[in-house]
Design an enzyme around this catalytic site. Structure first.
Site, short mmCIF file in Angstrom:
data_model
loop_
_atom_site.label_atom_id
_atom_site.label_comp_id
_atom_site.label_asym_id
_atom_site.label_seq_id
_atom_site.Cartn_x
_atom_site.Cartn_y
_atom_site.Cartn_z
N CYS A 26 4.28 2.31 -9.69
CA CYS A 26 3.09 1.57 -9.33
C CYS A 26 3.53 0.29 -8.63
CB CYS A 26 2.22 1.28 -10.55
SG CYS A 26 3.07 0.34 -11.84
N HIS A 563 -3.49 -6.95 -9.42
CA HIS A 563 -3.39 -5.63 -10.05
C HIS A 563 -4.72 -5.30 -10.72
CE1 HIS A 563 -2.02 -2.30 -12.58
NE2 HIS A 563 -0.88 -2.30 -11.92
#
Length: 649
Positions: A26, A563
């Site tokens: 990620c 995020h």
């Protein structure tokens, strides 16, 4: 940090490649799914250079790297067979680690051009090398060093032409990564399109049907658009099958059904659509030549490379072949050398103007290939189409030069690639002088427009993206870019980070993720969002884009991570859309993307959005706003001298 050293240490620490079920990453972490978690040596992994910490959560062995996680991931994939296109998702279903990536901005044509260019990027050097080889082969045959009837020519020609003939197979791999499809299944579909028996059906000219449905057969070798569209549709077929099929049979039934559906579907719909478009272009060009060779030459010279991009130029090939067979020459070839040379001239100008080392290196052989052999794919897909404006300049120049060449009735007496080495085929029909003048004008005009008007440069990598300004479109060196990043703040002034989302402010320690909560990645704050719109919190450059996370760098070097959600990487981009690309310059408040908060929550994921200062660049300590609720205009974090937090702008 040398992540080439990190990779083997991490791989050994997790128990070796044989102990890894799947690997993805990620925005900050390598995410391993291990076959046997007991074989992993957590302490050894944490001791590896570049590793911040290790988190074991949700059935994953997560190795926290930080903003350079992509480098560590690349290091592991280079030394192993890991990095598959599928990884287990929440609930045991399969998701694709290679989701569609960022969504280009602009109109549909601009987005399509961006998609095509990005799909060609991974094998541009191979394409450029093969094009240069083809140019060399043409040269040695013209010099009489190798006869076209010799076996040596057959071997060398295959070496240079193979990548172009099987271009759909190469495109299948990169398109699958772009659209989140299974790349091996995509290759199987592309291989079927260029399968010799399918080609034989096309060449035979007999009626073809599929279970009674008439099938229009076309040539797929060297084609571009059909396979890209096929792989795009494949991604939806696979997602539907993954949801419908039980996990016990999904791994082999999904590819079987996808291939069985997509090959006939492509042959019945996508291929014929491309052929009809080509026939339409052929009819129009034929009519124009009957009306006025100069007008027809201008239209064909200006649109030839556009037709090549969309694969509809094949509609003209039968007309060319028929002309050569019946009358010994074809007027359709008249403007094509000018069109090809114009692309070469534009890419040559790019080589002189760009600050990107990778573009400079690619532009050289691409220009040679375009000029000498008329092989423009490296120039078009590797340089001009990516930059857009040089491609437009070259098309304009191709129209002018093509019109001049065709005005004198110039025609080729042989089936050729329209490069300078093939000009001898134009000696017998029409005015050879006007052909040379047309080519010269096209080259001069294309080169001049690209040098004078400029283009928006493409940085070589994220480091260059942060440093390289846009090549001025006004032609004035050092001119300010309209969309460039803001200049650096005066020394001593606080650096402020606005909130990217509206909502309720949370302390970072309250985030239900140990890596974020501990401050391991950096200081920051969190927001429980009430709106799905995500905006840039700073002025700067986009250095990384994932559907659920954005990395930004300010002119001062401050790195900020936005995020969205906890473990939302497992959604594979579903419910997220992005509005920026890596290398884009943004200002505070510019849209980065959107997220469907309700859908993400319904899928079982926490939507808390973290704003982390990954690197303060020496600007001081991080302080969080005192506001309980924030809007897009509210300052969330402040770095540097003490001062009261106030709304931005």
């Amino acid at each position: 940090m040398d992540y080439g050293k990190t990779a083997p240490a991490v791989l050994e620490g997790v128990g070796g490649e044989s102990n890894v079920e799947s690997l993805g990453h990620c925005a900050t972490r390598l995410r391993f799914v291990l076959k046997d978690a007991s074989k992993a040596d957590r302490a050894a992994v944490e001791a590896a250079p570049g590793v911040i910490t290790v988190v074991e959560s949700g059935g994953q062995f997560q190795v926290v790297i930080g903003n350079d996680v992509a480098k560590a991931y690349a290091g592991i994939t280079r030394i192993s067979g890991l990095g598959a296109d599928r990884a287990p998702a929440k609930g045991g279903k399969a998701s694709r680690s290679g989701s569609a990536g960022s969504v280009p901005r602009g109109n549909p044509l601009t987005r399509l051009v961006d998609v095509i260019s990005s799909i060609f990027t991974p094998f541009l050097w191979t394409l450029a090398g093969a094009g240069l080889l083809k140019a060399t082969i043409v040269l040695v045959t013209k010099l009489g060093l190798v006869a076209e009837t010799s076996q040596e020519f057959t071997v060398l020609n295959a070496a240079g032409d193979g990548v172009f003939f099987f271009l759909p197979v190469l495109l299948a791999v990169t398109a699958a990564k772009r659209f989140g499809s299974n790349q091996w299944t995509a290759m199987a579909i592309a291989g079927s399109l260029v399968y010799p028996a399918i080609g034989a059906l096309n060449e035979a000219g007999d009626p073809v049907s599929f279970f009674g449905i008439p099938m229009v057969m076309v040539a797929y070798a060297s084609s571009v658009i059909p396979v890209i569209l096929a792989v795009y549709v494949q991604s939806f077929v696979e997602r539907g099958l993954d949801k419908a099929l039980p996990s016990s049979i999904r791994n082999f039934i999904t590819p079987m059904l996808t291939i069985a559906v997509m090959v006939p579907l492509t042959l019945l719909t996508i291929g014929p659509a491309s052929d009809w478009a080509g026939q339409g272009a052929s009819s129009l060009i034929g009519w124009l030549f009957g009306l006025s060779p100069a007008v027809a030459g201008a239209v064909l010279g200006g649109t030839w490379q556009i037709m090549v991009v969309f694969g509809i130029h094949w509609g003209l090939v039968p007309m060319m072949a028929n002309d050569l067979a019946v009358q010994g020459h074809s007027l359709l070839y008249g403007p094509l050398v000018a069109a090809s040379a114009a692309q070469g001239a534009a890419v040559l100008a790019v080589m002189l103007r760009t600050r990107s080392k990778s573009l400079k290196k690619l532009a050289g052989p691409a220009a040679v290939s375009s000029f000498l052999a008329g092989i423009t794919e490296p120039a078009v897909y590797g340089v001009n189409l990516r930059l857009k404006k040089p491609f437009v300049y070259a098309c304009i120049a191709g129209a002018v030069g093509g019109g001049i060449a065709s005005a004198g009735g110039s025609a080729s007496t042989a089936y050729i690639m329209p490069g300078l080495l093939s000009l001898s085929a134009y000696l017998e029909v029409g005015s050879f002088a006007l052909q040379l003048i047309g080519v010269g004008v096209a080259v001069a005009l294309s080169f001049g427009l690209t040098m004078a008007l400029g283009f928006k440069d493409i940085p070589e990598d994220t480091a260059e993206a942060a440093e390289a300004p846009e090549v001025p479109e006004t032609g004035a060196a050092g001119a300010d870019s309209a969309d460039g990043a803001a200049s650096e703040r005066p020394a001593g002034e606080a650096f402020e980070v606005a909130t990217p989302v509206e909502g309720r402010v949370l302390a970072l320690a309250d985030v239900p993720d140990p890596v974020f909560a501990s401050g391991t990645l950096g200081d920051g704050a969190a927001v429980a969002p009430t709106s799905g719109e995500v905006h840039s919190p700073i002025d700067g450059t986009v250095v990384s884009v994932l559907p659920h996370a954005y990395g930004l760098r300010s002119p001062e070097g401050v790195e900020v991570l936005v995020h969205i959600g906890i473990d939302t990487v497992r959604l594979g981009g579903e419910h997220f859309t992005t509005a920026v690309r890596q290398g884009d310059h943004v200002r505070i408040g510019d849209p980065l993307g959107e997220v469907d908060l309700a859908a993400v929550e319904a899928a079982g994921y926490d939507t808390t959005t973290m704003v982390i200062i990954l690197d303060t660049a020496g600007t001081g300590v991080v302080r969080t706003t005192g506001h309980a609720e924030v809007e897009h205009s509210t300052v969330l974090l402040s770095l540097g001298p003490e001062r009261e937090l106030t709304p931005v702008g």
